[in-house]
Design a protein around this motif. Structure first.
Motif, short mmCIF file in Angstrom:
data_model
loop_
_atom_site.label_atom_id
_atom_site.label_comp_id
_atom_site.label_asym_id
_atom_site.label_seq_id
_atom_site.Cartn_x
_atom_site.Cartn_y
_atom_site.Cartn_z
N MET A 74 0.82 -1.21 0.00
CA MET A 74 0.00 0.00 0.00
C MET A 74 0.86 1.26 0.00
N ALA A 77 2.04 1.65 -3.48
CA ALA A 77 0.93 2.07 -4.34
C ALA A 77 0.62 3.55 -4.12
N PHE A 80 2.89 5.52 -6.13
CA PHE A 80 2.44 5.42 -7.53
C PHE A 80 1.34 6.42 -7.83
N VAL A 81 0.31 6.42 -6.97
CA VAL A 81 -0.84 7.29 -7.21
C VAL A 81 -0.42 8.75 -7.11
N SER A 84 1.69 10.33 -9.75
CA SER A 84 1.16 10.39 -11.11
C SER A 84 0.17 11.54 -11.27
N PHE A 122 9.60 3.41 -13.77
CA PHE A 122 8.36 3.39 -14.55
C PHE A 122 8.22 4.69 -15.35
N ILE A 125 11.16 5.20 -18.06
CA ILE A 125 11.13 4.36 -19.26
C ILE A 125 9.88 4.61 -20.08
N LEU A 127 7.39 7.05 -19.61
CA LEU A 127 6.82 8.39 -19.76
C LEU A 127 7.84 9.43 -20.21
N LEU B 63 12.52 5.60 -24.97
CA LEU B 63 11.26 5.41 -25.70
C LEU B 63 11.15 6.43 -26.83
N ILE B 71 6.62 11.30 -27.15
CA ILE B 71 5.43 10.47 -26.95
C ILE B 71 4.21 11.36 -27.14
N GLU B 76 0.67 9.81 -23.48
CA GLU B 76 1.32 10.11 -22.22
C GLU B 76 0.31 10.12 -21.08
N ILE B 79 -0.63 6.66 -20.10
CA ILE B 79 0.32 5.95 -19.24
C ILE B 79 0.27 6.51 -17.82
N PHE B 80 0.06 7.84 -17.72
CA PHE B 80 -0.10 8.41 -16.38
C PHE B 80 -1.32 7.80 -15.69
N LEU B 82 -2.57 4.91 -16.26
CA LEU B 82 -2.22 3.54 -15.93
C LEU B 82 -1.51 3.50 -14.58
N GLN B 83 -0.58 4.45 -14.42
CA GLN B 83 0.17 4.51 -13.17
C GLN B 83 -0.77 4.74 -11.99
N THR B 84 -1.69 5.72 -12.16
CA THR B 84 -2.66 5.99 -11.09
C THR B 84 -3.50 4.76 -10.84
N ILE B 86 -2.93 1.55 -11.34
CA ILE B 86 -2.23 0.47 -10.63
C ILE B 86 -2.22 0.78 -9.13
N GLY B 87 -1.85 2.02 -8.81
CA GLY B 87 -1.76 2.41 -7.40
C GLY B 87 -3.09 2.33 -6.69
N VAL B 88 -4.10 2.95 -7.30
CA VAL B 88 -5.43 2.96 -6.67
C VAL B 88 -5.93 1.53 -6.51
N ILE B 90 -4.29 -1.28 -6.06
CA ILE B 90 -3.66 -1.98 -4.94
C ILE B 90 -4.22 -1.46 -3.61
N ILE B 91 -4.28 -0.12 -3.48
CA ILE B 91 -4.77 0.45 -2.21
C ILE B 91 -6.21 0.01 -1.95
#
Lengths: 251, 109
Positions: A74, A77, A80-81, A84, A122, A125, A127, B63, B71, B76, B79-80, B82-84, B86-88, B90-91
């Motif tokens: 968590m 993550a 990550f959130v 971004s 991440f 590579i 972005l 890239l 890109i 872009e 992908i941003f 996507l990043q959010t 993945i995080g959300v 999991i949480i």
């Protein structure tokens, strides 16, 4: 002055300040190819001991108890959130937060260096945000310097018996701000100004970063408090098992 | 005792969320018409300003060199997202488990 008058004056000051600042857009991480080869290598080498310490710290913690994995995931993550989300700031440009304070408080700052480098990879590579050559420098500022300051602030606040939520807020916020201070310093060392050297250049970079980042640092502090309230309500056994909350404390 | 603490926490969280939303949205209204950029180009402008000359990066993101250009903006933001996401994900997954577990424990009691 009455309370309302004071408020008005304060508001005017804030407005004046925000108009006095020229809007300059802002990139959080140091861009690919923007640091000389030498400093890329130096910063990278500086990160290695921290990463090794982080790797072992995570491994030992997980060997001790597997439950810690959920909270660790968590925290990762959360980075990550948070990193971004590009959020508009009062200076008229966007920037994003680091989110590393949470992991530093819950686990150890060195553990966060591993989580942080995953996010940085991440972004570098996929972005083209940050970069592989500047990975060392960015890891140092975001995943090492910031979290270590957060950790120190949090434990200092606890020792001074500051309210727990306030300590968390301060730790996360100052960690975010400190990340930017280090980034400015790194840029300044690579691009010292002709007249004043590294110091003058650092002040210049910081002058650009700081006003944008301050409101975002406040947001990051608030979000970190929110997620910890959530964990304290629902994940008490896990927080106890990672030692964040001592057995005797009752909440 | 338990319930009052819970509702107090809920209030705190709601107030904090409101503050976050205000802080994030306010700049849009305070600075109407600002660009709200955040691109890497701006960073290079800053470097130019300090050094007084244009700087050519000695390495381009891999890239970008594979694609032979920047890109695309929409990709872009994909992908941003996507990043959010993945995080959300999991949480939310773990938080959901914790909430459900607590409910079960309370029911057993």
């Amino acid at each position: 002055m009455s309370k309302n008058q004071k408020k008005t004056v304060a508001l005017c000051t804030i407005l004046a300040l925000s108009f006095g600042i020229t809007p300059i857009a802002n990139a959080m991480h140091i861009m690919e190819g923007y640091l000389p080869v030498g400093s890329c290598i130096t910063w990278g080498a500086l990160c290695i001991p921290f990463l090794a310490a982080g790797f072992f710290s995570i491994r030992n913690k997980l060997r001790e108890n597997r439950r810690a994995l959920t909270i660790l995931a968590m925290s990762g993550a959360f980075i990550f959130v948070i990193s971004s989300l590009k959020i508009p700031s009062v200076t008229g440009s966007c920037s994003h937060m680091t989110g590393t304070g949470l992991g530093a408080i819950l686990f150890s700052p060195s553990a966060v260096s591993i989580l942080g480098i995953i996010v940085l990879l991440f972004q570098a590579i996929l972005l083209a945000h940050g970069g592989l050559t500047t990975l060392g420098a960015n890891t140092f500022s975001m995943a090492i310097a910031g979290p270590f300051l957060s950790y120190a602030v949090y434990h200092l606040c606890l020792r001074l018996k500051v309210n727990r939520k306030v300590s968390i807020f301060l730790a996360a916020m100052l960690g975010d701000v400190f990340t930017y201070c280090v980034t400015s310093l790194q840029l300044a060392m690579a691009y010292p100004s002709e007249s004043g050297g590294v110091a003058a250049s650092a002040v210049k970079f910081l002058g650009v970063f700081a006003p944008t980042q301050l409101p975002l640092a406040v947001i990051e502090g608030l979000l970190t408090v929110i997620i910890i309230i959530g964990l304290e309500t629902y994940a008490m056994p896990e927080l106890r098992s990672i030692g964040f909350i001592k057995e005797k404390e009752v909440y | 005792m338990e319930t009052t603490k819970k509702s107090r926490n809920t209030t705190t969280v709601l107030i904090l969320l409101l503050c976050v939303a205000l802080l994030a949205v306010a700049p849009l209204f305070l600075k109407k018409g600002a660009e709200f950029g955040g691109s890497d180009d701006a960073g290079s402008v800053m470097v130019e300003e300090v050094t007084g000359e244009a700087y050519t990066p000695w390495f381009t993101p891999i890239l970008e060199s594979i694609l032979g250009g920047e890109i695309p903006g929409e990709v872009e933001s994909l992908i941003f997202c996507l990043q959010t996401g993945i995080g959300v994900g999991i949480i939310a997954f773990f938080m959901g488990r914790f909430v459900e577990r607590k409910k079960q424990e309370e029911m057993r009691r």
